[in-house]
Every structure is written in structure tokens, then in C-alpha cells.
Motif scaffolding. Structure first.
Motif, short mmCIF file in Angstrom:
data_model
loop_
_atom_site.label_atom_id
_atom_site.label_comp_id
_atom_site.label_asym_id
_atom_site.label_seq_id
_atom_site.Cartn_x
_atom_site.Cartn_y
_atom_site.Cartn_z
N LYS A 241 -3.99 -9.43 -2.33
CA LYS A 241 -3.65 -8.10 -2.78
C LYS A 241 -2.38 -7.83 -2.56
CE LYS A 241 -7.63 -6.37 -4.61
NZ LYS A 241 -7.89 -7.65 -4.78
N GLU A 264 2.55 -6.81 -4.99
CA GLU A 264 1.43 -5.95 -4.61
C GLU A 264 0.35 -6.26 -5.95
OE1 GLU A 264 2.54 -2.24 -3.75
OE2 GLU A 264 3.69 -2.74 -1.92
N SER A 265 -0.78 -6.26 -5.62
CA SER A 265 -1.69 -6.63 -6.99
C SER A 265 -2.91 -5.85 -6.71
CB SER A 265 -1.85 -8.03 -7.03
OG SER A 265 -2.44 -8.71 -6.09
N ASP A 266 -3.63 -5.61 -7.73
CA ASP A 266 -5.10 -5.16 -7.87
C ASP A 266 -5.69 -5.98 -8.82
OD1 ASP A 266 -4.34 -4.01 -10.43
OD2 ASP A 266 -4.11 -1.84 -9.79
N GLU A 267 -7.11 -5.40 -9.25
CA GLU A 267 -7.89 -6.06 -9.99
C GLU A 267 -7.24 -6.42 -11.48
OE1 GLU A 267 -8.96 -3.71 -8.15
OE2 GLU A 267 -10.04 -5.10 -6.83
#
Length: 289
Positions: A241, A264-267
Motif C-alpha cells: 500500500k 501510496e496506493s489503495d484498491e
């Protein structure tokens, strides 16, 4: 305008050495595009940044190679804000720049370290190994061995991200004319090739960047492509993430550079992308325009 000063800056230096040279012109409001291109040609670096005032952001930046204007340039952004900091025009803190790639944030650290936001990634298209291998003078098996895709990704500029099996990065021999023609045909800047580093080392990957269509046979630190590579690695190699990567570039040119990238990452994908490093002014040139 008469006389102007071009600052000569190495961006993404490694302990004060290496880096990628960029020109920086401050207070460039009165310069035409033709004058900017002529200055970039005279300076002869891969990019020169021109800093102007802006009604919506803190500054407007434009970027010229010796042959063309480009929408964005990471190492020249870093160089420009480093010069403004060194000259006392800005202090540490947060700023915004308007570029042809959009309005982007830049953070200046108290130690002069510059961290710039980049556009969120666009995954544009893939190429097969057999198409790209001849452009960089490697056997197709050296790309295939990575089991990773060859993909065009843009975080401001579209580059072909090319994985290379460990030990082969320094053996690349680019066909400059073929890569130039291929880049024009497919609307890309060039190739950003990388090999993953040993997990025990300081670097995530070692990289090389080639953009002959824009008058750049090879350059030693590429900020925009480093952002694209961080997104690529997050997608295919390190799907966490939040990720922090450290890239080495320019070793094959005898000019090793250090570039950091954080995301930064999410779904849904990457939500924030930052690329940073240090820069050093190496001199200045006076020009008449």
C-alpha cells in the motif's frame, strides 16, 4: 531582454557527485518559446528549465530540450527549485508549479532536498519483448527472463519501461535511429530500462534512460521516468500500500545519481506519487538574447 544568467545544476546528485545536468533560467517571463529553445540549444544539456510568474500557482515552469519543448521534466524541476532555494528566493516549505503536465506540488526541505509530486500513472500500452529487444541491442531472452511486462507508463511523460535480467543493463547498445523512429511512431519519449538490485543493497533498481528523439542519447537521472518505474514496481513486483524506492541511474555514463520515489496506493491504484533528491549548482553562464 538583453543579458540573462543560466544556472548550471546537477540534479539527483549522490553525496554531492554525479547527477544529471540541467540549465535553469529565473525570471523568464519575457522570453518567447523560440528564445527558450535557442537558450536550451546553447546550454546543450538534456533539459533547461525556465521559471516564470503565475497567477494560479507559485511559479510557472517550462522545459526545453535542445530540439523541443516537453511537458514536464523531473530533474530540471529539482534543479530549478534548488537554485531558487540557494539564491534565497524561496525558503523551505511547500510550493506549487504550473507545467504543461498540470499543476504539481513541490516541497523544499530545510537541507535543500527537493521532493516533487507527479501525476498519477497512466498505463498506456504494452509491447512484446521481440519488438523492443532490437532497439536496445539485447537478445530477446534477456528481457523474457524477467517475466515482467514491457509497458508504456506516464506520470507526466510517456516512457517505455523495459525490464532487463540482472547483469545485462550495462550491455545495452541502443540503435539511436531505430529508437528515435519507434518513439515518434508510438508517441513516447524513449526507453527507461532497469534491472532489479540485490535485496540487501541500498538501491531498489539500477536504471538507464534513452530519448534520442529529443536529442538525448542517454541521460544520468530521469525524474519523470523514475516516478513511472515506481508505479510499475508497485503494480508488478512490490504490491504494498505504501512503498519507498531508491534508484541508481547514470553508472554506465560514469555519473551515478540517486533518485528516491515514494508512493501510496489503495484498491483503485496509486493515490500519491513523490520523487525527490538533492541538487548542486556547478556554475553559471551569461547569455545575450
Amino acid at each position: 531582454m538583453g543579458h540573462l544568467t543560466v544556472y548550471l545544476v546537477n540534479a539527483f546528485t549522490e553525496q554531492g557527485k554525479g547527477g544529471n545536468p540541467a540549465g535553469v533560467v529565473l525570471q523568464a517571463d519575457g522570453l518567447s518559446d523560440a528564445q527558450r529553445l535557442a537558450i536550451a540549444q546553447s546550454v546543450g544539456f538534456s533539459e533547461t528549465a525556465f521559471v516564470s510568474s503565475d497567477s494560479e500557482a507559485d511559479f510557472a515552469l517550462s522545459f526545453f530540450t535542445p530540439t523541443d519543448e516537453v511537458d514536464f521534466c523531473g530533474h530540471a524541476t529539482l534543479a530549478a527549485f534548488s537554485v531558487m532555494f540557494e539564491q534565497g528566493l524561496i525558503t523551505h516549505g511547500h510550493y506549487t508549479q504550473n507545467t504543461k503536465a498540470g499543476r504539481l506540488g513541490v516541497t523544499v526541505g530545510a537541507n535543500g532536498r527537493i521532493v516533487m509530486a507527479q501525476n498519477l500513472p497512466q498505463y498506456i500500452k504494452r509491447f512484446d519483448y521481440a519488438t523492443v529487444a532490437p532497439l536496445i541491442g539485447l537478445d530477446v531472452s534477456i528481457l523474457r527472463a524477467t517475466q515482467l511486462p514491457v509497458e508504456v507508463i506516464s506520470t507526466g511523460l510517456p516512457d517505455i519501461i523495459v525490464p532487463v535480467a540482472a547483469g545485462h543493463l550495462d550491455k545495452i547498445k541502443v540503435d539511436q535511429q531505430a529508437l528515435s523512429d519507434f518513439s515518434r511512431e508510438h508517441g513516447v519519449i524513449g526507453v527507461h530500462a532497469f534491472e532489479l538490485s540485490d535485496a540487501s543493497g541500498v538501491f531498489t533498481a539500477c536504471c538507464r534512460n534513452f530519448a534520442p528523439l529529443f536529442g538525448i542519447p542517454e541521460e544520468s537521472a530521469t525524474g519523470s521516468a523514475s516516478g513511472a518505474l515506481a508505479c510499475y514496481l508497485n503494480q508488478y513486483v512490490y504490491p504494498a500500500k505504501s512503498n519507498r524506492f531508491v534508484f541508481e541511474q547514470g553508472r554506465a555514463m560514469g555519473c551515478a545519481s540517486r533518485i528516491t520515489a515514494e508512493l501510496e496506493s489503495d484498491e483503485q491504484g496509486v493515490t500519491r506519487l513523490l520523487v525527490g533528491g538533492m541538487a548542486q549548482i556547478t556554475g553559471q553562464r551569461g547569455l545575450s538574447v
